[in-house]
Scaffold this motif. Sequence first.
Motif, short mmCIF file in Angstrom:
data_model
loop_
_atom_site.label_atom_id
_atom_site.label_comp_id
_atom_site.label_asym_id
_atom_site.label_seq_id
_atom_site.Cartn_x
_atom_site.Cartn_y
_atom_site.Cartn_z
N ALA A 1 0.83 -1.20 0.00
CA ALA A 1 0.00 0.00 0.00
C ALA A 1 0.87 1.25 0.00
O ALA A 1 0.61 2.21 -0.74
N LEU A 2 1.92 1.23 0.82
CA LEU A 2 2.82 2.39 0.91
C LEU A 2 3.44 2.70 -0.45
O LEU A 2 3.53 3.87 -0.87
N SER A 3 3.84 1.67 -1.18
CA SER A 3 4.42 1.85 -2.51
C SER A 3 3.42 2.52 -3.45
O SER A 3 3.77 3.44 -4.21
N ASP A 4 2.16 2.08 -3.40
CA ASP A 4 1.14 2.67 -4.27
C ASP A 4 0.84 4.11 -3.88
O ASP A 4 0.65 4.98 -4.74
N PHE A 5 0.79 4.39 -2.58
CA PHE A 5 0.53 5.77 -2.15
C PHE A 5 1.68 6.69 -2.56
O PHE A 5 1.46 7.84 -2.95
N ASN A 6 2.92 6.18 -2.49
CA ASN A 6 4.06 6.97 -2.95
C ASN A 6 3.90 7.35 -4.42
O ASN A 6 4.12 8.50 -4.82
N LYS A 7 3.51 6.37 -5.25
CA LYS A 7 3.34 6.63 -6.68
C LYS A 7 2.21 7.61 -6.93
O LYS A 7 2.32 8.53 -7.76
N SER A 8 1.11 7.44 -6.21
CA SER A 8 -0.03 8.34 -6.38
C SER A 8 0.35 9.78 -6.03
O SER A 8 -0.03 10.73 -6.73
N LEU A 9 1.13 9.95 -4.96
CA LEU A 9 1.53 11.31 -4.55
C LEU A 9 2.55 11.91 -5.52
O LEU A 9 2.61 13.14 -5.67
N GLU A 10 3.33 11.07 -6.19
CA GLU A 10 4.22 11.59 -7.25
C GLU A 10 3.39 12.23 -8.36
O GLU A 10 3.78 13.24 -8.95
N LEU A 11 2.23 11.65 -8.64
CA LEU A 11 1.38 12.13 -9.73
C LEU A 11 0.43 13.24 -9.29
O LEU A 11 0.00 14.05 -10.11
N ASN A 12 0.09 13.27 -8.00
CA ASN A 12 -0.82 14.30 -7.49
C ASN A 12 -0.50 14.54 -6.02
O ASN A 12 -1.00 13.86 -5.14
N ALA A 13 0.33 15.55 -5.78
CA ALA A 13 0.83 15.81 -4.42
C ALA A 13 -0.13 16.63 -3.57
O ALA A 13 0.16 16.90 -2.41
N GLU A 14 -1.28 17.01 -4.12
CA GLU A 14 -2.23 17.85 -3.36
C GLU A 14 -3.49 17.10 -2.97
O GLU A 14 -4.51 17.71 -2.66
N TYR A 15 -3.41 15.77 -2.96
CA TYR A 15 -4.60 14.97 -2.64
C TYR A 15 -4.52 14.53 -1.18
O TYR A 15 -3.81 13.58 -0.82
N ALA A 16 -5.27 15.24 -0.32
CA ALA A 16 -5.19 15.00 1.13
C ALA A 16 -5.49 13.55 1.52
O ALA A 16 -4.79 12.99 2.38
N PRO A 17 -6.53 12.90 0.93
CA PRO A 17 -6.79 11.52 1.34
C PRO A 17 -5.61 10.58 1.13
O PRO A 17 -5.44 9.62 1.89
N CYS A 18 -4.76 10.86 0.13
CA CYS A 18 -3.61 9.98 -0.09
C CYS A 18 -2.54 10.21 0.97
O CYS A 18 -1.91 9.25 1.45
N TRP A 19 -2.31 11.47 1.36
CA TRP A 19 -1.39 11.73 2.47
C TRP A 19 -1.89 11.02 3.74
O TRP A 19 -1.09 10.42 4.47
N ALA A 20 -3.19 11.10 3.98
CA ALA A 20 -3.75 10.46 5.18
C ALA A 20 -3.62 8.94 5.11
O ALA A 20 -3.27 8.28 6.10
N ALA A 21 -3.90 8.38 3.92
CA ALA A 21 -3.80 6.93 3.77
C ALA A 21 -2.35 6.47 3.95
O ALA A 21 -2.09 5.42 4.56
N ARG A 22 -1.39 7.25 3.44
CA ARG A 22 0.00 6.89 3.63
C ARG A 22 0.38 7.00 5.11
O ARG A 22 1.16 6.19 5.63
N GLY A 23 -0.18 8.00 5.78
CA GLY A 23 0.05 8.13 7.22
C GLY A 23 -0.44 6.91 7.98
O GLY A 23 0.23 6.42 8.91
N GLU A 24 -1.59 6.38 7.58
CA GLU A 24 -2.12 5.17 8.23
C GLU A 24 -1.22 3.98 7.95
O GLU A 24 -0.96 3.16 8.84
N ALA A 25 -0.77 3.85 6.70
CA ALA A 25 0.12 2.74 6.35
C ALA A 25 1.40 2.79 7.17
O ALA A 25 1.88 1.76 7.69
N LYS A 26 1.96 3.98 7.32
CA LYS A 26 3.19 4.12 8.12
C LYS A 26 2.93 3.77 9.59
O LYS A 26 3.78 3.15 10.24
#
Length: 450
Positions: free
Chosen positions: A148-173
């Motif tokens: 999941a962390l790998s996918d969230f990293n890729k998603s944030l590379e493509l769209n760094a302003e998407y708050a739900p992805c930052w939050a989801a990566r925070g949960e994964a961490k």
Amino acid sequence: MKHLYKILFVVILSVSTTDCLAQEQTDYLELGLTQNKTGNYAEALRNFSLEIEKNAANPNPNSFYGRGFAKYNLKDYRGAILDFDKAIELKPTYFDAFIARGQSYSKQENHKVAIQDYNEAIRLNPLEATAYFSRGISKAKLANHRGALSDFNKSLELNAEYAPCWAARGEAKAHLSDYKGSIEDFDKAIEISPKRSNYLSNRGFSKMKLADYQAALKDFDEAIKLSPENPDDWYHAGFCKTQLENYRGENGEKGALEDFSKAIEMDPAKAEAYYGRGFVKSKLGDPRGAVEDYTKAAEIGNNEAAKIMYDTKMTKALLDELRNGIQDKVKIATFSTERAEVYFNRGSAKAKSGDPKQAMEDYNRAIALNPIYAEAYFFRGVAKSNLGDQRNAIQDCSNAIKLNPKYAEAYYVRGIIKLALGDNTGCMDLSKSGELGYNQAYQVIRDHCN
């Protein structure tokens, strides 16, 4: 489950008639797309259905995608999947439909199948951030937090302003015990969307895991201000207060005792809140109260509560509303003692007065005089359900549907009774009812079909 046998079937499908020429000229697809954008999903669904019906010989995949989108937002995930299936059948490269179908499967907790759809969407369009984000969510649900962390990293590379992805990566961490990294990601999510209480709650949880109870408590308190109906926040606030030895509130502020009690008030099955309150009562010199709470925590922890599927009671007022809505559509015919309408209307009057058994006799007579009387079958089914004869009630609803395939209320009632009998195909009936315009079906779908 027995509550389900006394069901009331609510609110009436209002029917509007329009000139046939006007229907031909209406751009239902464009109307539906606009209504989806504005959140008017029930009307959007109706217009997409009209567009699909109008162009049955030359179907447009966008119509099925739009209707699936509306159903998804009405929480009819089963129905949405069927529409996305059709959109993909008509357009195999429709990567948006693969993402949407995957998200529908995810809502049904079918994450392995969802991931297959996300994989295909990424193959078709490797630069779509939503596909990586959604796949990461499903991987996280399957406890594959590194994936999941790998996918969230890729998603944030493509769209760094998407708050739900930052939050989801925070949960994964956090799941990977990287609480410091988790807090940094939630900081970013909160910077983008400062009014999301769950971001504050999750950041508070990571701070709590680092034993920074004062900072964690501040996050939980802020989350409670934004969204006071979450019992988990009250429980965690109480837990932090126990660590800070704030057992009983002072100067008008709540202490751990009050927070645990609030969590229990909101969720009487929250075992950990009873345990926490028992601990506090012990600290405050109330051993009897502590034993009671510890006992309750143990009882709940060892008891798997049965899911209550649907407990709406059959009430006279609601039944009248449904009955009157159907009768409003029936035009008066020339009087004759041997007309089916006479018995149907008399039966409805008897049912309205609270006598379903006598009403059923009149519905029987109406059907004998007019064997294709859909309304008589339907209301006989409602009467049978009132009398506890659920199996035959289903059969009468089925007969009504055979006679009128667009009988939204009959699909609704049949769906409710099926759910009462533990038959999950009732969800498909409810989906069909909603598709035909009976919007109250979506409340039941939201509560009991996903």
